[in-house]
Design an enzyme around this catalytic site. Sequence first.
Site, mmCIF file in Angstrom:
data_model
loop_
_atom_site.group_PDB
_atom_site.id
_atom_site.type_symbol
_atom_site.label_atom_id
_atom_site.label_comp_id
_atom_site.label_asym_id
_atom_site.label_seq_id
_atom_site.Cartn_x
_atom_site.Cartn_y
_atom_site.Cartn_z
ATOM 1 N N THR A 103 40.311 32.725 40.676
ATOM 2 C CA THR A 103 39.453 31.558 40.874
ATOM 3 C C THR A 103 38.246 31.522 39.936
ATOM 4 O O THR A 103 37.732 30.444 39.634
ATOM 5 C CB THR A 103 38.945 31.502 42.329
ATOM 6 O OG1 THR A 103 38.204 32.687 42.615
ATOM 7 C CG2 THR A 103 40.107 31.369 43.301
ATOM 8 N N ASP A 104 37.780 32.677 39.467
ATOM 9 C CA ASP A 104 36.505 32.699 38.745
ATOM 10 C C ASP A 104 36.515 31.870 37.466
ATOM 11 O O ASP A 104 35.508 31.245 37.121
ATOM 12 C CB ASP A 104 36.092 34.135 38.435
ATOM 13 C CG ASP A 104 35.581 34.870 39.659
ATOM 14 O OD1 ASP A 104 35.364 34.202 40.699
ATOM 15 O OD2 ASP A 104 35.399 36.104 39.601
ATOM 16 N N SER A 158 40.764 37.150 36.645
ATOM 17 C CA SER A 158 40.526 36.004 35.767
ATOM 18 C C SER A 158 39.262 36.153 34.933
ATOM 19 O O SER A 158 39.069 35.406 33.967
ATOM 20 C CB SER A 158 40.475 34.698 36.569
ATOM 21 O OG SER A 158 39.309 34.607 37.351
ATOM 22 N N THR A 216 42.979 37.042 42.465
ATOM 23 C CA THR A 216 42.836 37.550 43.834
ATOM 24 C C THR A 216 44.113 37.388 44.635
ATOM 25 O O THR A 216 44.487 38.268 45.421
ATOM 26 C CB THR A 216 41.681 36.830 44.544
ATOM 27 O OG1 THR A 216 40.457 37.116 43.869
ATOM 28 C CG2 THR A 216 41.567 37.275 46.000
#
Length: 331
Positions: A85-86, A54, A12
Amino acid sequence: MKRILMLTTGGTIASEPTEEGLVPAMDGRLLAAYLNGLAAENQLQIENLYQLDSSNIQPEEWQGMARAVASRFQQYDGIVMTHGTDTMAYTASVLSFMLRNIPVPVVLTGSQLPIRHPLTDGVENLRCAFAMATSGRAGVFVAFDRKIILGTRAVKVRTTGFDAFESVNCPYAAMVDSTGLNLNEAVLQKPSGDFQLEDRLCDGVILIKLTPGLNPEIFDMLLQMQYKGIVIEAFGAGGLNFVRRDLISKLHKVVQSGIPVVVCSQCLYERSDFTIYQAGQKALESGVLQAYDMTTEAAVTKLMWALGQTNRPGEIRRIFETCYAGEVSLT
């Protein structure tokens, strides 16, 4: 001035809006432009590894990241890696195992909003990551929302909040406040030997979340699909059903066939303890391995890493009875 390497992988923080939604598009040079004077305060080198959401980061990318760090860390005082972040918690965990005794900080960070967004959290997260990367403290970390987390203890717990990550079953490795970067010496790890790149992984590991009434025959299907390892999120402190649907007997057969089964808790906090209840003791008798207070992300990636080193059940058990990077409290 510190020598810092920034490796970018997408996520992101590097995304731009398109007709199909946010897509990673910015390279490290564009990201660094948002650091203002921070880049000038350090000898910064930038390398772009990937440009991926990700969700598309998989074991092959983990190996690429580990090899990139291993081939370059001796030239730098610290490494910052931008990441979506995932799956950041999975990446941070597996790098902690593959980069054995890494002597410099390797700090993963990202953001909940693209860095171009006027309200982005990306700049602050990068600044905190740089602070940890220049600290001289060895290990793999996640920097997010002014908190520094051991790579094996980070879990993403929020989908939109800026405080997206928490350190589960372990205090924060450091916090950032008005006094600067405050390190927690009780949490920080020290290398126990020379650096070793141990980047072999087994991607034939599956995670099963136990639900009431789960049909044990699903594990026969997993064996037919040639999975090499199984992680189960069990109930509470380690509960597994054995009435009517005898999961424990089925797991015993799986273990006897040479497939390691690691059991952790569905509860986010505190440890599993299979000695408390009858169900747990029966599970131990079947040969399953306890994850104790490990996060699910750490349990899954540790099993993938362990199976990359050996397929001997006794050696797999020894690995899970050893703490390598602060991932488990063995008491």
